[in-house]
Write a protein that holds these residues in place. Structure first.
Motif, PDB file in Angstrom:
ATOM      1  N   TRP A  28      43.615   0.502  -1.847  1.00 29.43           N
ATOM      2  CA  TRP A  28      43.137  -0.788  -2.891  1.00 29.43           C
ATOM      3  C   TRP A  28      44.433  -1.197  -3.367  1.00 29.43           C
ATOM      4  N   VAL A  29      45.182  -0.579  -4.273  1.00 28.53           N
ATOM      5  CA  VAL A  29      46.782  -1.376  -4.534  1.00 28.53           C
ATOM      6  C   VAL A  29      47.188  -1.990  -3.029  1.00 28.53           C
TER       7      VAL A  29
ATOM      8  N   GLN B 156      41.822   1.587   3.441  1.00 30.26           N
ATOM      9  CA  GLN B 156      42.438   0.481   3.077  1.00 30.26           C
ATOM     10  C   GLN B 156      41.716  -1.034   4.339  1.00 30.26           C
TER      11      GLN B 156
ATOM     12  N   LEU C 202      42.372   3.775  -5.902  1.00 29.79           N
ATOM     13  CA  LEU C 202      42.912   3.047  -5.996  1.00 29.79           C
ATOM     14  C   LEU C 202      44.173   2.706  -5.405  1.00 29.79           C
ATOM     15  N   LEU C 203      45.176   3.128  -4.530  1.00 31.26           N
ATOM     16  CA  LEU C 203      46.057   3.442  -3.086  1.00 31.26           C
ATOM     17  C   LEU C 203      45.662   3.010  -2.539  1.00 31.26           C
TER      18      LEU C 203
ATOM     19  N   ARG D 243      45.530  -5.662 -13.153  1.00 29.39           N
ATOM     20  CA  ARG D 243      46.401  -5.691 -11.648  1.00 29.39           C
ATOM     21  C   ARG D 243      47.922  -4.293 -12.441  1.00 29.39           C
TER      22      ARG D 243
ATOM     23  N   VAL E 100      48.474   3.753  -9.829  1.00 32.47           N
ATOM     24  CA  VAL E 100      48.556   4.237  -8.953  1.00 32.47           C
ATOM     25  C   VAL E 100      50.924   4.452  -8.674  1.00 32.47           C
TER      26      VAL E 100
ATOM     27  N   LEU F  29      51.612   7.973 -10.064  1.00 33.23           N
ATOM     28  CA  LEU F  29      51.247   9.550  -9.218  1.00 33.23           C
ATOM     29  C   LEU F  29      51.543   9.361  -7.971  1.00 33.23           C
ATOM     30  N   THR F  30      52.251   8.210  -6.946  1.00 31.14           N
ATOM     31  CA  THR F  30      52.492   8.477  -5.971  1.00 31.14           C
ATOM     32  C   THR F  30      53.726   8.605  -5.956  1.00 31.14           C
TER      33      THR F  30
ATOM     34  N   ILE G  49      45.176  14.397   1.904  1.00 33.11           N
ATOM     35  CA  ILE G  49      45.526  12.204   0.839  1.00 33.11           C
ATOM     36  C   ILE G  49      45.583  10.891   1.702  1.00 33.11           C
TER      37      ILE G  49
ATOM     38  N   PHE H 277      53.375  12.497  -7.213  1.00 34.19           N
ATOM     39  CA  PHE H 277      52.882  13.535  -5.825  1.00 34.19           C
ATOM     40  C   PHE H 277      53.226  13.419  -4.715  1.00 34.19           C
TER      41      PHE H 277
ATOM     42  N   TYR I 165      41.999   8.616  -6.305  1.00 32.75           N
ATOM     43  CA  TYR I 165      43.771   8.402  -5.927  1.00 32.75           C
ATOM     44  C   TYR I 165      44.017   7.860  -4.613  1.00 32.75           C
TER      45      TYR I 165
ATOM     46  N   VAL J  41      46.200  -0.509 -12.826  1.00 36.97           N
ATOM     47  CA  VAL J  41      45.998  -0.085 -11.655  1.00 36.97           C
ATOM     48  C   VAL J  41      47.774  -0.055 -10.372  1.00 36.97           C
ATOM     49  N   LEU J  42      48.260  -0.550 -10.841  1.00 38.68           N
ATOM     50  CA  LEU J  42      49.225  -1.161  -9.604  1.00 38.68           C
ATOM     51  C   LEU J  42      50.344   0.610 -10.120  1.00 38.68           C
TER      52      LEU J  42
ATOM     53  N   PHE K 165      39.809  14.478  -6.458  1.00 40.43           N
ATOM     54  CA  PHE K 165      40.980  13.738  -6.257  1.00 40.43           C
ATOM     55  C   PHE K 165      40.823  13.003  -5.594  1.00 40.43           C
ATOM     56  N   ASN K 166      41.515  12.697  -4.452  1.00 36.59           N
ATOM     57  CA  ASN K 166      41.870  12.492  -2.892  1.00 36.59           C
ATOM     58  C   ASN K 166      40.844  11.392  -3.645  1.00 36.59           C
TER      59      ASN K 166
ATOM     60  N   ARG L  20      45.545  -5.243  -1.964  1.00 28.73           N
ATOM     61  CA  ARG L  20      44.711  -6.653  -2.578  1.00 28.73           C
ATOM     62  C   ARG L  20      46.682  -6.845  -3.018  1.00 28.73           C
ATOM     63  N   TYR L  21      47.013  -6.304  -3.543  1.00 29.94           N
ATOM     64  CA  TYR L  21      48.158  -6.805  -4.035  1.00 29.94           C
ATOM     65  C   TYR L  21      49.086  -6.723  -3.176  1.00 29.94           C
TER      66      TYR L  21
END
Lengths: 292, 275
Positions: B79-80, B156, B76-77, A26, A33, A36-37, B148, A40, B73, A29-30, B69-70, B83-84
C-alpha cells in the motif's frame, strides 16, 4: 466567491482525496511500515556487516583468506560459472519455444518450466540422490563406470541447475509474449535463417531481460543451501560451497568467521539488487520481484 | 494448425523438453518411484510416527503464522509503495527484494544472532519474557522473512492499477473511508492478495536454510519437516527420507494447484474490471 461555490470546491477537493491519504492515516501507516522494515529487513544486513568486521579488518581478511573459506569461494564461483551460462541457453530455448510457436501442450510446458519454484530445495536434493546415489536409478551404472556424481562437483552443478532452471525463462517469457512474432516473421520472409533471425532480431529485443535473469540466477546459485547441502555431502575443504562453509564455521563456534563469509554473499545480494533497480529504470525489463 | 513461418521449432522444443526431462522430471520421478516402492504399511508407519507428525504439525502451523504476519505487513508495505510518495521510496522498494537476493543461510545466521538471548532484539525481548531464537516463534520469523516479497510483489501492481473512478464514485455516493476500503478496494485486490499469501505459505513449508539456524532443531519441539528429511538421509534411512520428501512434494503440488486456481480467478477478475 459565493458560499455555494466555495463548498463545491471544498467537496471536489475532498472527493479527490484517496483513501488512506489523510495526513494522520498516512503518517501512521508509513511509520509502521518504515519501523517494521528497519527492524525486519535492514537490521539483519547491518548485523552481518558489523559482525563480520567486529574484530577489525585484519581479522575479517584473515577469516576470508582461511584455506577452507578460499576453497569454498572458489567452488561457489565455479558453480556459478557452469550453471548460469547453461541456464541462459535453456531459458532462451524455453522462452523461444513457448512464445514464438503455438502447439499442443504449451501451457503444460510453461507449468513445467516454473515447477522448480514450488519445490523445496531439500526435496530437490533428495530427489537427485534417488537418481545418482548408490541407491538410485542410475547408481549401479555409475558405480560400474566408476563415475562419481553424488557428493561431488557434478551433483552440486545439477542441484543448482534444478533450483535456478526457471530464472532466465521467467524473465523472458512475458516480454517475448508481448513482442509477438511479427519481427521474426518479417526477417524470415526477407530470407534470414533461423539462427540469424534469433541473433539479429530476437536477442537484441530481450538482451536486458537476459542480463536480468542471469544476475538473479547467479545470486541464487551462489546462495543455494538446502539442495546443495543434501547432494554435496558437505566434505570439509572439498565440496563445501560458501553457504555450507558459513554453517560449518558457525557450528565450530567461529561466529566472526561465519559472518565474514556471510558478508561476501551479502555483497553479492546487494549488487544483484542494485543491478536489478538500474535495469528496471533504464531498460524494458518489467518490474517484478526477485526470483518468482 | 497454421504453417510455422519461423524455423527452429524442433530444435528449440527438443532442447527444452530434453533439459526439463533430465534436470527436473527425472529426479522427481525417481523420488516418487522410490516412495511408491516402500509399501503402504511401512509408508503409514513412517508418516504416522510421532516425530514425523510433530514435524509436519510444527511446519504447517508456523508457515501459517508466518503467512498471517506477511499478509498484514506485506499488504501495508504494498500500500505504502503503491500509494504514497515520500523520500527514500526507491530504497524501500529495493529493500523488499532483500529476502530473495540474500542467501537463506545468511538470513538464518543473521536472524539467529539478532534474536539470540544476547542479541540486539533478543536481549530486550528476553527481559519481557519472550524467547524467539530456538523456539517455534523463531521458525515462524525465519519463514516470514524469506517469503515476505511474495505478498508485496503480487499485491503492489494491483493497487497501482486501481483506478480512482470507482473510489470517487463511492465517495460521491457518500461512502466513508472504511466503507470504500472494505467494499471497493479490498475486493479488487483480494485475489492477488490471496495468491501472494499462498505463494508465501508454500515457500514457508519448504524453507530450510533460514529456519535451521534459528530453530534449535530439537526433535518433537522445534524440528521442521525439511530438517527431518535431511536427518533421515544422514542416518542412511533412505525409505523414510523418500517418504517424507514425497509428502513435501505432494504438499507443494497441492499449493501449486491452489495458487494457480487463485491466479486464474485473479486474472478473470482483472479482465472483468477492464471491460
Amino acid at each position: 466567491m459565493s458560499i455555494a461555490s466555495e463548498r463545491d470546491s471544498e467537496q471536489a477537493d475532498w472527493m479527490h482525496h484517496p483513501v488512506g491519504g489523510g495526513i494522520v492515516t498516512r503518517r501512521i501507516v508509513l511509520w509502521t511500515v518504515l519501523v517494521l522494515t528497519a527492524l525486519f529487513l535492514v537490521a539483519p544486513l547491518v548485523l552481518i556487516v558489523t559482525s563480520g568486521f567486529s574484530l577489525g579488518v585484519g581479522v575479517f581478511l584473515r577469516n576470508l583468506t582461511e584455506p577452507a573459506t578460499v576453497h569454498a569461494i572458489f567452488l561457489t564461483l565455479l558453480t556459478a560459472l557452469v550453471v548460469v551460462p547453461i541456464n541462459i541457453l535453456f531459458g532462451l530455448a524455453a522462452a523461444w519455444t513457448v512464445t514464438k510457436f503455438d502447439f499442443r501442450g504449451r501451457t503444460l510446458l510453461i507449468a513445467l518450466i516454473e515447477l522448480p519454484y514450488s519445490i523445496s530445495p531439500i526435496v530437490a536434493g533428495v530427489a537427485y540422490l534417488f537418481v545418482y546415489g548408490s541407491q538410485g536409478l542410475l547408481g549401479p551404472l555409475l558405480d560400474y563406470l566408476d563415475i562419481k556424481v553424488m557428493f561431488a562437483l557434478p551433483a552440486i552443478f545439477l542441484a543448482s541447475l534444478f533450483v535456478t532452471a526457471p530464472f532466465v525463462a521467467r524473465e523472458l517469457i512475458p516480454l517475448m509474449q508481448v513482442q509477438g512474432t511479427d519481427e521474426e516473421e518479417a526477417a524470415v520472409t526477407l530470407g534470414a535463417g533461423g539462427f540469424t533471425t534469433f541473433w539479429r532480431v530476437t536477442l537484441p529485443n530481450v538482451k536486458w531481460a537476459v542480463v536480468y535473469g542471469a544476475i538473479l540466477c547467479n545470486a541464487r546459485v551462489m546462495g543455494e543451501f538446502g539442495a546443495v547441502s543434501v547432494v554435496s555431502g558437505n566434505i570439509r575443504g572439498q565440496t563445501t560451497t560458501l553457504p555450507l562453509q558459513i554453517e560449518l564455521l558457525y557450528q565450530d563456534y567461529n561466529v566472526v568467521g561465519a559472518f565474514a563469509a556471510a558478508t561476501v554473499l551479502t555483497a553479492v545480494a546487494l549488487v544483484t539488487i542494485l543491478i536489478k533497480v538500474t535495469l528496471e529504470r533504464y531498460s524494458e525489463v518489467p518490474q517484478s520481484g526477485i526470483g518468482h | 494448425m497454421r504453417r510455422r513461418v519461423i524455423p527452429g521449432f524442433g530444435l528449440a522444443l527438443g532442447t527444452t523438453v530434453l533439459y526439463l526431462g533430465a534436470i527436473v522430471l527425472l529426479p522427481l520421478c525417481a523420488l516418487l518411484l522410490k516412495a511408491s516402492g516402500i509399501g503402504l504399511t511401512q509408508l503409514g508407519e513412517i508418516l504416522s510416527s510421532p516425530r514425523t507428525l510433530a514435524a509436519i504439525k510444527l511446519t504447517v502451523s508456523m508457515a501459517f503464522a508466518a503467512t498471517i504476519f506477511n499478509a498484514i505487513y506485506g499488504l501495508l508495505l504494498a500500500w505504502v509503495l503503491a500509494r504514497y510518495s515520500f523520500p527514500g521510496k526507491r530504497i524501500l522498494d529495493a529493500l523488499v527484494d532483500v529476502p530473495f537476493a540474500l542467501p537463506t543461510a545468511v538470513a538464518g545466521l543473521a536472524l539467529t544472532a539478532l534474536f539470540a538471548k544476547n542479541g540486539w532484539f533478543g536481549a530486550p525481548l528476553d527481559k519481557i519474557g519472550i524467547t524467539v531464537a530456538y523456539t517455534p516463534l523463531g521458525i515462524a520469523l525465519a519463514m516470514a522473512f524469506t517469503s515476505i516479497p511474495f505478498v508485496v510483489r503480487t499485491v503492489q501492481p494491483v493497487i497501482e492499477d486501481l483506478g480512482s473512478e470507482v473510489e470517487e464514485a463511492g465517495r460521491s455516493l457518500g461512502a466513508s473511508d472504511v466503507q470504500i476500503l472494505w467494499k471497493i478496494i479490498f475486493p479488487a485486490i483480494f485475489p492477488a492478495f490471496l495468491a501472494g499469501c499462498s505463494l508465501s505459505f508454500a515457500r514457508s513449508l519448504g524453507e530450510f536454510g533460514a529456519v535451521i539456524f534459528i530453530a534449535g532443531n530439537q526433535p518433537m519441539k522445534t524440528e521442521i519437516v525439511a530438517l527431518l528429511t535431511f536427518i533421515r538421509l544422514e542416518e542412511y534411512n533412505y525409505e523414510a527420507a523418500a517418504a517424507i520428501a514425497a509428502v513435501m512434494l505432494v504438499m507443494a503440488f497441492i499449493m501449486l494447484v491452489i495458487t494457480n486456481a487463485v491466479q486464474v480467478w485473479h486474472l478473470r477478475y482483472v479482465g472483468r474490471g477492464e471491460v
